[in-house]
Design a protein around this motif. Sequence first.
Motif, PDB file in Angstrom:
ATOM      1  N   ASN A  21      -1.281  -2.142  -8.921  1.00  0.00           N
ATOM      2  CA  ASN A  21      -0.520  -1.851 -10.127  1.00  0.00           C
ATOM      3  C   ASN A  21       0.169  -0.490 -10.102  1.00  0.00           C
ATOM      4  O   ASN A  21       1.015  -0.209 -10.953  1.00  0.00           O
ATOM      5  CB  ASN A  21      -1.424  -1.966 -11.353  1.00  0.00           C
ATOM      6  N   LYS A  22      -0.199   0.365  -9.159  1.00  0.00           N
ATOM      7  CA  LYS A  22       0.477   1.654  -9.026  1.00  0.00           C
ATOM      8  C   LYS A  22       1.856   1.520  -8.387  1.00  0.00           C
ATOM      9  O   LYS A  22       2.668   2.435  -8.453  1.00  0.00           O
ATOM     10  CB  LYS A  22      -0.384   2.613  -8.190  1.00  0.00           C
ATOM     11  N   LEU A  23       2.091   0.388  -7.756  1.00  0.00           N
ATOM     12  CA  LEU A  23       3.349   0.190  -7.036  1.00  0.00           C
ATOM     13  C   LEU A  23       4.288  -0.687  -7.848  1.00  0.00           C
ATOM     14  O   LEU A  23       3.969  -1.827  -8.185  1.00  0.00           O
ATOM     15  CB  LEU A  23       3.066  -0.448  -5.676  1.00  0.00           C
TER      16      LEU A  23
ATOM     17  N   ALA B 182      -3.152   5.867  -1.570  1.00  0.00           N
ATOM     18  CA  ALA B 182      -3.688   7.199  -1.290  1.00  0.00           C
ATOM     19  C   ALA B 182      -2.548   8.213  -1.333  1.00  0.00           C
ATOM     20  O   ALA B 182      -1.672   8.209  -0.461  1.00  0.00           O
ATOM     21  CB  ALA B 182      -4.362   7.227   0.079  1.00  0.00           C
ATOM     22  N   VAL B 183      -2.564   9.072  -2.349  1.00  0.00           N
ATOM     23  CA  VAL B 183      -1.460  10.002  -2.579  1.00  0.00           C
ATOM     24  C   VAL B 183      -2.005  11.408  -2.816  1.00  0.00           C
ATOM     25  O   VAL B 183      -2.937  11.601  -3.594  1.00  0.00           O
ATOM     26  CB  VAL B 183      -0.601   9.561  -3.781  1.00  0.00           C
ATOM     27  N   SER B 184      -1.419  12.387  -2.151  1.00  0.00           N
ATOM     28  CA  SER B 184      -1.816  13.785  -2.286  1.00  0.00           C
ATOM     29  C   SER B 184      -0.650  14.619  -2.789  1.00  0.00           C
ATOM     30  O   SER B 184       0.521  14.263  -2.605  1.00  0.00           O
ATOM     31  CB  SER B 184      -2.269  14.329  -0.927  1.00  0.00           C
ATOM     32  N   LEU B 185      -0.965  15.756  -3.398  1.00  0.00           N
ATOM     33  CA  LEU B 185       0.055  16.742  -3.695  1.00  0.00           C
ATOM     34  C   LEU B 185       0.643  17.259  -2.392  1.00  0.00           C
ATOM     35  O   LEU B 185      -0.018  17.210  -1.344  1.00  0.00           O
ATOM     36  CB  LEU B 185      -0.544  17.928  -4.455  1.00  0.00           C
ATOM     37  N   PRO B 186       1.875  17.760  -2.395  1.00  0.00           N
ATOM     38  CA  PRO B 186       2.401  18.424  -1.205  1.00  0.00           C
ATOM     39  C   PRO B 186       1.444  19.524  -0.750  1.00  0.00           C
ATOM     40  O   PRO B 186       0.892  20.263  -1.561  1.00  0.00           O
ATOM     41  CB  PRO B 186       3.736  18.999  -1.691  1.00  0.00           C
TER      42      PRO B 186
ATOM     43  N   ILE C 279      -7.128   8.294  -4.527  1.00  0.00           N
ATOM     44  CA  ILE C 279      -7.262   7.051  -3.780  1.00  0.00           C
ATOM     45  C   ILE C 279      -7.700   5.911  -4.698  1.00  0.00           C
ATOM     46  O   ILE C 279      -8.659   6.049  -5.467  1.00  0.00           O
ATOM     47  CB  ILE C 279      -8.264   7.210  -2.623  1.00  0.00           C
ATOM     48  N   LEU C 280      -6.984   4.802  -4.602  1.00  0.00           N
ATOM     49  CA  LEU C 280      -7.297   3.607  -5.388  1.00  0.00           C
ATOM     50  C   LEU C 280      -7.343   2.391  -4.477  1.00  0.00           C
ATOM     51  O   LEU C 280      -6.683   2.352  -3.426  1.00  0.00           O
ATOM     52  CB  LEU C 280      -6.231   3.383  -6.471  1.00  0.00           C
ATOM     53  N   HIS C 281      -8.108   1.382  -4.913  1.00  0.00           N
ATOM     54  CA  HIS C 281      -8.189   0.116  -4.207  1.00  0.00           C
ATOM     55  C   HIS C 281      -7.994  -1.029  -5.198  1.00  0.00           C
ATOM     56  O   HIS C 281      -7.982  -0.821  -6.406  1.00  0.00           O
ATOM     57  CB  HIS C 281      -9.550  -0.035  -3.516  1.00  0.00           C
TER      58      HIS C 281
ATOM     59  N   GLY D  18       0.816  -1.203   0.000  1.00  0.00           N
ATOM     60  CA  GLY D  18       0.000   0.000   0.000  1.00  0.00           C
ATOM     61  C   GLY D  18       0.848   1.250   0.000  1.00  0.00           C
ATOM     62  O   GLY D  18       2.075   1.196   0.165  1.00  0.00           O
ATOM     63  N   SER D  19       0.184   2.389  -0.184  1.00  0.00           N
ATOM     64  CA  SER D  19       0.884   3.676  -0.197  1.00  0.00           C
ATOM     65  C   SER D  19      -0.015   4.737   0.422  1.00  0.00           C
ATOM     66  O   SER D  19      -1.215   4.796   0.142  1.00  0.00           O
ATOM     67  CB  SER D  19       1.254   4.073  -1.629  1.00  0.00           C
ATOM     68  N   PHE D  20       0.578   5.592   1.268  1.00  0.00           N
ATOM     69  CA  PHE D  20      -0.140   6.696   1.915  1.00  0.00           C
ATOM     70  C   PHE D  20       0.850   7.859   1.954  1.00  0.00           C
ATOM     71  O   PHE D  20       1.764   7.862   2.773  1.00  0.00           O
ATOM     72  CB  PHE D  20      -0.580   6.272   3.311  1.00  0.00           C
ATOM     73  N   GLN D  21       0.670   8.833   1.068  1.00  0.00           N
ATOM     74  CA  GLN D  21       1.695   9.865   0.900  1.00  0.00           C
ATOM     75  C   GLN D  21       1.114  11.276   0.863  1.00  0.00           C
ATOM     76  O   GLN D  21       0.158  11.550   0.152  1.00  0.00           O
ATOM     77  CB  GLN D  21       2.455   9.667  -0.414  1.00  0.00           C
ATOM     78  N   CYS D  22       1.734  12.142   1.637  1.00  0.00           N
ATOM     79  CA  CYS D  22       1.555  13.586   1.503  1.00  0.00           C
ATOM     80  C   CYS D  22       2.767  14.248   2.131  1.00  0.00           C
ATOM     81  O   CYS D  22       3.107  13.963   3.282  1.00  0.00           O
ATOM     82  CB  CYS D  22       0.286  14.074   2.188  1.00  0.00           C
TER      83      CYS D  22
END
Length: 465
Positions: free
Chosen positions: A35-37, A56-60, A27-29, A6-10
């Motif tokens: 496949n995003k990783l 789940a990835v956000s812009l800075p 956000i993807l499930h 998984g990914s959780f980024q900001c």
Amino acid sequence: MKILVGSFQCESNTFSAAKAGKDSFYILHGEEAKNKLFASHLFEEAGFEVVPLVYAVSLPSGMVTRECFDEVLADFRKEAAKHPDADGIYLYLHGAMYVEGLGSGEEFTVKELRKTVGDRIPISLDQDFHGNLADGLIPNVQAISGYRTAPHTDYNEAETRAAVALMRILNEKATTVPHFFRIKVQFADAAQTNVEPYVSIMRMVRDLDKDPDVISCSVFNGQPWVDAPCMSASVIVYSKANHAVIHAKAKAIADYYEEHKTDLKFGVPALAPDKTVEGIRSLAKPVFISDSGDNTTAGAGGESAFLLKRFLGSGVKTLYTSLYCPMAWAQLEKMKPGDRATLTIPKSDDYTDELTIEGEYVKKGRILGFVGEESGEGIIFRVGTVDIVFASVRTSFTMKEHFAAMGVKASDYEAVIVKQGYLWPGAAELAASQVFCMTPGTATNDFATLPFKNLVGDYYYVKPE
């Protein structure tokens, strides 16, 4: 064996008012998340079963709201709870997420996941070079890898290192020990890995990689616009054996960093705002100018017209990318090409007064996100020799695709102003020359002007010569 991914980024800037709520995250499930990783296919090629958690990835931005964080994290825990037979967890985090009223997002993500999966399975992290490592994070994971480039170009390589670390832990049944050192520096946009001391530091890291007792080895620059005790550069190494020897080698890297921190200098001319217009006249065109204090890639709001004001009336043919101003945008949306109007850009901070401009609506284009995804719309508004890109969303023109989507060519201008610190590689390819403008703001490189309250001890930062 089964690996959860998984990914959780900001990337947070605690001085920025542009907080990240759930609508800020992409956000993807399921398979889309997996496949995003890049690491997913590495695990599958090695014979592991890969199960996605959440992407789940956000812009800075500024801080992540507690409501958003809790909701996304609950989703992670719900998915993890479905797989009590998991053997390991791979997480791609940023490293500098800061949650409103809580603190390090990475620390609490891992701690909360541990409540679901327990302590028996290893967790391997991949993080951005600008990660801040909280003390509570270190003992709750078994490996931490990170980018080794700034500007960042080794995304897949970093994921590979983190994936290999986890596979080694599982295959070798390794128990790892962390070796962690802080270096109290606030290295911002001068910190690029193609200059010293980072050239030598990264060479030492690569040499330590070769030790068979090392599972992961990383150096982090830190995100200097986070007002928290965990804000710092750091060295983090996890070993599986010969721990005393590895500890000494990790300490040698940290000692070298500390001893050579003053070697770091700006790699391009760093100019005061009032000297920038004159300073670029003799440089090769187009000259790209970093509006560093309003750098949206470091979480700033993208709302400041401080540098724009200095180019208006200068006679320099300028492309200003970009300005996030909802009030002006509401007016521009009602216009068409050829219409003239007077726009007001409100005061955005203590450094920028309200600005009134008169000009012409030129055309509408598309705004892309930092990695090229469709993000919003842009409108070019011409004021004398300056073309201003007003954007419906916060953004930064980091690559040629951003310019193409807006229907403009950097080569048509003498000066191109971008909301960045150091130039991203895609922007640098378009520049004949570069200038780093020391503008004020929430992403300024003059850290003495920011109201830090939570740092412990003295920090060193690079001042322009």
